[in-house]
Scaffold this motif. Structure first.
Motif, PDB file in Angstrom:
ATOM      1  N   ILE A 294       0.483  -1.357   0.152  1.00 15.16           N
ATOM      2  CA  ILE A 294       0.273  -0.220  -0.241  1.00 15.16           C
ATOM      3  C   ILE A 294       0.796   1.105  -0.181  1.00 15.16           C
ATOM      4  O   ILE A 294       1.915   1.587   1.179  1.00 15.16           O
ATOM      5  CB  ILE A 294      -0.854  -0.101   1.277  1.00 15.16           C
ATOM      6  N   LEU A 295       0.729   2.490  -0.606  1.00 17.41           N
ATOM      7  CA  LEU A 295       1.092   3.372  -1.393  1.00 17.41           C
ATOM      8  C   LEU A 295       0.156   4.682  -0.469  1.00 17.41           C
ATOM      9  O   LEU A 295      -0.363   4.342  -0.756  1.00 17.41           O
ATOM     10  CB  LEU A 295       1.659   3.829  -2.417  1.00 17.41           C
ATOM     11  N   PHE A 296       0.442   5.353   0.187  1.00 17.63           N
ATOM     12  CA  PHE A 296      -0.409   6.468   0.738  1.00 17.63           C
ATOM     13  C   PHE A 296       0.971   7.835   0.904  1.00 17.63           C
ATOM     14  O   PHE A 296       1.786   8.212   1.190  1.00 17.63           O
ATOM     15  CB  PHE A 296      -0.829   6.772   2.239  1.00 17.63           C
ATOM     16  N   GLY A 297       0.387   9.096   0.104  1.00 22.75           N
ATOM     17  CA  GLY A 297       0.326  10.491   0.506  1.00 22.75           C
ATOM     18  C   GLY A 297       1.709  10.574   0.030  1.00 22.75           C
ATOM     19  O   GLY A 297       2.455   9.946  -1.681  1.00 22.75           O
ATOM     20  N   GLY A 298       2.140  11.953   0.060  1.00 25.72           N
ATOM     21  CA  GLY A 298       3.240  12.375  -0.034  1.00 25.72           C
ATOM     22  C   GLY A 298       3.223  13.557   0.088  1.00 25.72           C
ATOM     23  O   GLY A 298       2.580  13.963  -0.593  1.00 25.72           O
ATOM     24  N   ARG A 299       3.787  14.310  -1.384  1.00 22.11           N
ATOM     25  CA  ARG A 299       4.190  15.368  -1.665  1.00 22.11           C
ATOM     26  C   ARG A 299       4.487  15.910  -3.725  1.00 22.11           C
ATOM     27  O   ARG A 299       5.265  14.908  -3.552  1.00 22.11           O
ATOM     28  CB  ARG A 299       5.240  16.231  -1.517  1.00 22.11           C
ATOM     29  N   GLY A 300       3.714  16.332  -3.526  1.00 18.09           N
ATOM     30  CA  GLY A 300       3.362  15.672  -5.986  1.00 18.09           C
ATOM     31  C   GLY A 300       4.779  16.809  -5.997  1.00 18.09           C
ATOM     32  O   GLY A 300       5.090  17.158  -6.117  1.00 18.09           O
ATOM     33  N   ILE A 301       4.428  17.197  -7.975  1.00 23.52           N
ATOM     34  CA  ILE A 301       5.542  17.543  -8.544  1.00 23.52           C
ATOM     35  C   ILE A 301       5.715  18.910  -8.707  1.00 23.52           C
ATOM     36  O   ILE A 301       6.105  20.042  -8.912  1.00 23.52           O
ATOM     37  CB  ILE A 301       5.755  17.259  -9.743  1.00 23.52           C
ATOM     38  N   HIS A 302       3.529  19.588  -8.209  1.00 31.19           N
ATOM     39  CA  HIS A 302       3.492  20.959  -7.496  1.00 31.19           C
ATOM     40  C   HIS A 302       3.678  21.656  -6.822  1.00 31.19           C
ATOM     41  O   HIS A 302       3.356  22.541  -5.856  1.00 31.19           O
ATOM     42  CB  HIS A 302       2.261  21.053  -8.513  1.00 31.19           C
ATOM     43  N   GLU A 304       2.122  20.820  -4.008  1.00 33.00           N
ATOM     44  CA  GLU A 304       1.129  19.715  -3.619  1.00 33.00           C
ATOM     45  C   GLU A 304       0.793  18.894  -2.627  1.00 33.00           C
ATOM     46  O   GLU A 304       1.886  17.865  -2.956  1.00 33.00           O
ATOM     47  CB  GLU A 304      -0.063  19.825  -4.274  1.00 33.00           C
ATOM     48  N   VAL A 305       0.476  18.513  -1.822  1.00 38.13           N
ATOM     49  CA  VAL A 305       0.258  17.554  -0.609  1.00 38.13           C
ATOM     50  C   VAL A 305      -0.335  16.200  -1.231  1.00 38.13           C
ATOM     51  O   VAL A 305      -1.241  16.375  -1.585  1.00 38.13           O
ATOM     52  CB  VAL A 305       0.833  17.302   0.856  1.00 38.13           C
ATOM     53  N   LEU A 306      -0.369  15.327  -0.898  1.00 30.37           N
ATOM     54  CA  LEU A 306      -1.824  13.772  -1.700  1.00 30.37           C
ATOM     55  C   LEU A 306      -2.100  13.493  -0.246  1.00 30.37           C
ATOM     56  O   LEU A 306      -1.276  12.928   0.494  1.00 30.37           O
ATOM     57  CB  LEU A 306      -0.765  12.839  -3.346  1.00 30.37           C
ATOM     58  N   ASN A 307      -3.798  12.178  -0.492  1.00 24.66           N
ATOM     59  CA  ASN A 307      -3.541  11.572   0.262  1.00 24.66           C
ATOM     60  C   ASN A 307      -4.287  10.299  -0.569  1.00 24.66           C
ATOM     61  O   ASN A 307      -5.267  10.027  -0.243  1.00 24.66           O
ATOM     62  CB  ASN A 307      -5.057  12.439   1.452  1.00 24.66           C
ATOM     63  N   ASP A 308      -3.945  10.043  -2.023  1.00 23.82           N
ATOM     64  CA  ASP A 308      -4.499   9.212  -2.643  1.00 23.82           C
ATOM     65  C   ASP A 308      -4.019   8.229  -2.000  1.00 23.82           C
ATOM     66  O   ASP A 308      -2.469   7.414  -1.977  1.00 23.82           O
ATOM     67  CB  ASP A 308      -3.784   9.358  -4.179  1.00 23.82           C
ATOM     68  N   VAL A 309      -4.560   6.639  -2.273  1.00 22.05           N
ATOM     69  CA  VAL A 309      -3.738   5.666  -1.739  1.00 22.05           C
ATOM     70  C   VAL A 309      -4.114   4.580  -3.084  1.00 22.05           C
ATOM     71  O   VAL A 309      -5.151   4.487  -3.900  1.00 22.05           O
ATOM     72  CB  VAL A 309      -5.060   4.527  -0.769  1.00 22.05           C
ATOM     73  N   TRP A 310      -2.904   3.819  -3.236  1.00 24.48           N
ATOM     74  CA  TRP A 310      -2.510   3.146  -4.184  1.00 24.48           C
ATOM     75  C   TRP A 310      -2.177   1.373  -3.948  1.00 24.48           C
ATOM     76  O   TRP A 310      -1.417   1.111  -2.612  1.00 24.48           O
ATOM     77  CB  TRP A 310      -1.516   3.277  -5.268  1.00 24.48           C
ATOM     78  N   MET A 311      -1.814   0.441  -4.184  1.00 23.95           N
ATOM     79  CA  MET A 311      -2.240  -1.343  -4.203  1.00 23.95           C
ATOM     80  C   MET A 311      -1.097  -1.049  -5.101  1.00 23.95           C
ATOM     81  O   MET A 311      -1.341  -1.211  -6.300  1.00 23.95           O
ATOM     82  CB  MET A 311      -2.780  -1.474  -4.318  1.00 23.95           C
ATOM     83  N   PHE A 312       0.219  -1.275  -5.156  1.00 22.68           N
ATOM     84  CA  PHE A 312       1.090  -2.481  -5.976  1.00 22.68           C
ATOM     85  C   PHE A 312       1.270  -3.831  -5.734  1.00 22.68           C
ATOM     86  O   PHE A 312       1.424  -4.776  -4.892  1.00 22.68           O
ATOM     87  CB  PHE A 312       2.812  -1.777  -5.651  1.00 22.68           C
ATOM     88  N   ASP A 313      -0.142  -4.643  -6.664  1.00 24.73           N
ATOM     89  CA  ASP A 313      -0.289  -6.120  -6.397  1.00 24.73           C
ATOM     90  C   ASP A 313       1.219  -6.597  -7.685  1.00 24.73           C
ATOM     91  O   ASP A 313       1.174  -6.504  -9.085  1.00 24.73           O
ATOM     92  CB  ASP A 313      -1.162  -6.224  -7.601  1.00 24.73           C
ATOM     93  N   MET A 314       2.177  -7.760  -6.889  1.00 22.45           N
ATOM     94  CA  MET A 314       3.168  -8.582  -7.518  1.00 22.45           C
ATOM     95  C   MET A 314       2.347 -10.052  -8.070  1.00 22.45           C
ATOM     96  O   MET A 314       2.980 -10.163  -8.349  1.00 22.45           O
ATOM     97  CB  MET A 314       4.600  -8.907  -6.063  1.00 22.45           C
ATOM     98  N   GLU A 315       0.550  -9.767  -7.675  1.00 25.97           N
ATOM     99  CA  GLU A 315       0.082 -11.169  -8.229  1.00 25.97           C
ATOM    100  C   GLU A 315       0.765 -12.109 -10.153  1.00 25.97           C
ATOM    101  O   GLU A 315       0.760 -11.260 -10.348  1.00 25.97           O
ATOM    102  CB  GLU A 315      -0.825 -11.406  -7.955  1.00 25.97           C
ATOM    103  N   GLY A 316       1.411 -12.609  -9.942  1.00 29.91           N
ATOM    104  CA  GLY A 316       1.348 -13.196 -11.556  1.00 29.91           C
ATOM    105  C   GLY A 316       2.656 -12.525 -12.940  1.00 29.91           C
ATOM    106  O   GLY A 316       3.487 -11.901 -10.735  1.00 29.91           O
ATOM    107  N   SER A 317       2.709 -13.228 -13.878  1.00 28.19           N
ATOM    108  CA  SER A 317       4.037 -12.291 -14.247  1.00 28.19           C
ATOM    109  C   SER A 317       4.039 -10.476 -14.793  1.00 28.19           C
ATOM    110  O   SER A 317       5.211 -10.093 -15.247  1.00 28.19           O
ATOM    111  CB  SER A 317       4.082 -13.311 -15.580  1.00 28.19           C
ATOM    112  N   TYR A 318       2.990 -10.605 -14.449  1.00 31.65           N
ATOM    113  CA  TYR A 318       2.789  -8.995 -14.678  1.00 31.65           C
ATOM    114  C   TYR A 318       2.311  -7.640 -13.095  1.00 31.65           C
ATOM    115  O   TYR A 318       1.527  -7.594 -13.596  1.00 31.65           O
ATOM    116  CB  TYR A 318       2.340  -8.361 -16.018  1.00 31.65           C
ATOM    117  N   PRO A 319       2.943  -7.636 -12.679  1.00 33.30           N
ATOM    118  CA  PRO A 319       2.435  -6.572 -11.592  1.00 33.30           C
ATOM    119  C   PRO A 319       2.217  -5.365 -11.968  1.00 33.30           C
ATOM    120  O   PRO A 319       2.049  -4.740 -13.026  1.00 33.30           O
ATOM    121  CB  PRO A 319       4.236  -6.054 -10.992  1.00 33.30           C
TER     122      PRO A 319
END
Length: 466
Positions: A294-302, A304-319
């Protein structure tokens, strides 16, 4: 009379023939229950006394915990003294709504100085602190070690064990892989980004005195130099690193993996995906078990601070990267405000605990949130996000409503830490407690005038309680 008895026997026989599961042995029924959703297990136990006794089996609930929390968490608990049975523990962990805070005494001939953007990890029964930035713009190169006891109420006793190796830096990532610490990158005194990889191993002498041995890891390839990136364990002796600030000062959005499988030469390799989170720094990555991060938040290229959530799924041959919760610049109640420089630690059930950070105007925070990716899972399955199919959301369902299901703000009790950002944090007690170290805090106020920021050296224990 004989006719009546015959009818009763025939009725009982017919009931047994209709209730085929009642004809199974206890071990067979338990084997079936272990694969059912929790709601189905509870409903099954309400049918009769015999089935209720079977659903109370510790074997059933240990299996449910292993399935939903991951084998790594259950194995850790099994080696840890737990007063509850598995069903009680399951209930307790899902009823958490508060965190109890206490400041820990730090003892020893010397203790770590105030700092921020440093590393704090528990490995081989020891608490290890390394590096960070401090007053005067210096970047520290010291390593400290303390024993992690069952009861930290009496505080920790620090011992400085290394200085100079690795070189001074802040904003590095430091990840536990088995009995190793794996440190990557960071920014040195001259503002130069690094891309070296180090391993640290705690070694105990015959008197149980610990020290740490750092070694520069020879790798066949490496990511571009960076700092303020995020990294975490990814299962199966792997580490994943994402983003950060590169050599030219630009924020990155690349994903790299390091495989430390024994018998293979360590090598970083970039993982290219069709979609990835926007470039950022000051964010967090947290392994939630299985093949997901799980990835959360951080400061973007402009900036700006963020509160989005992303999931990195490594199942299978293509993460792949999957956006779980979209960025909300002005979030409604029940969703954390955008932030960077926060901490993120894993807890039971593939959940993540977020603490602190700062907003666009560098106003620091002290709130505590739990993110539960399975709470928004619309798939009718017993398995959690750590082992289930993709999280699927109906097209007509607003993402804000999904986010509301996944986020939960915790009440705070005890001695609360001061608002802070770019502190260090790590989970202990099998994910039931969190240690918070140092960071940037607001300066003292004298005659209604704030004296800027200051580095902090305090150590706090945050215990998750129902």
């Amino acid at each position: 009379m004989e006719a009546v008895e015959g009818v009763e026997k025939l009725g009982k026989r017919n009931m047994m023939e209709k209730c085929y599961i009642g004809m199974l042995g206890a071990d067979q029924v338990i084997g079936i229950l272990q694969d059912l959703p929790v709601k189905s297990v509870v409903a099954f136990g309400m049918t009769c006394r015999k089935f209720r006794e079977l659903t109370e089996s510790d074997a059933v609930w240990a299996c449910i915990c292993r399935r939903e929390w991951g084998r790594w968490a259950v194995d850790a608990i099994a080696g840890h003294k737990v007063a509850w049975n598995w069903k009680q523990l399951y209930r307790q962990m899902h009823a958490i709504d508060s965190v109890f805070c206490r400041q820990l005494a730090q003892k020893g001939e010397a203790t770590p100085s105030p700092r921020a953007s440093h590393s704090l990890n528990v490995v081989s029964g020891a608490l290890v602190l390394f590096g960070g930035g401090c007053e005067g713009g210096r970047h520290l190169d010291d390593t400290w070690i303390a024993s992690v006891t069952d009861d930290l109420a009496d505080g920790v006793i620090w011992k400085q064990v290394n200085s100079g190796i690795p070189s001074g830096r802040f904003g590095q990532s430091c990840t536990v892989v088995g009995d190793l610490l794996v440190l990557f990158g960071g920014i040195n005194d001259n503002g130069i980004r690094q891309n070296d990889t180090w391993t640290g191993q705690v070694i105990y002498d015959e008197d149980s005195n610990g020290r740490i041995s750092w070694k520069l890891l020879e790798v066949a390839a490496a990511p571009a130099p960076r700092g303020a990136h995020a990294g975490c364990f990814a299962g199966d002796n792997r580490i994943v690193v994402y983003g950060g600030i590169g050599p030219n000062g630009l924020r990155l959005n690349d994903t790299w993996m390091l495989d430390l499988t024994e018998g293979q030469k360590p090598c970083w390799h970039e993982i290219e995906t069709l979609l990835s989170p926007p470039a950022r720094s000051g964010h967090t990555l947290t392994w939630i078990g299985g093949n997901r991060i799980i990835l959360f938040g951080g400061r973007g290229i402009h900036y700006e601070v963020l509160n989005d959530v992303w999931m990195f799924d490594m199942e299978g041959s293509y993460p792949k990267w999957v956006e779980v919760c979209a960025h909300e610049p002005n979030p409604p109640n029940g969703i954390p405000e955008p932030r960077s420089g926060h901490s993120s630690t894993p807890m039971f059930g593939g959940r993540v605990v977020i603490y602190g950070g700062e907003d666009t105007h560098r106003c620091r925070k002290d709130d505590v949130w739990i993110f539960d990716p399975t709470a928004g899972n619309f798939v009718d399955t017993a398995a959690s996000c750590t082992s289930s199919p993709d999280i699927r959301v109906p097209e007509n369902t607003p993402k804000t409503s999904v986010a509301h299901k996944m986020w939960k703000k915790l009440n705070q009790k005890g001695t609360l830490p001061k608002e802070r950002s770019f502190h260090a944090a790590c989970a202990i007690d099998c994910g039931c407690s969190i240690l918070i170290s140092g960071g940037m805090v607001d300066g003292e106020i004298q005659q209604d005038v704030a004296i800027g920021l200051r580095f902090d050296a305090e150590l706090y224990l945050l215990e998750l309680v129902p």
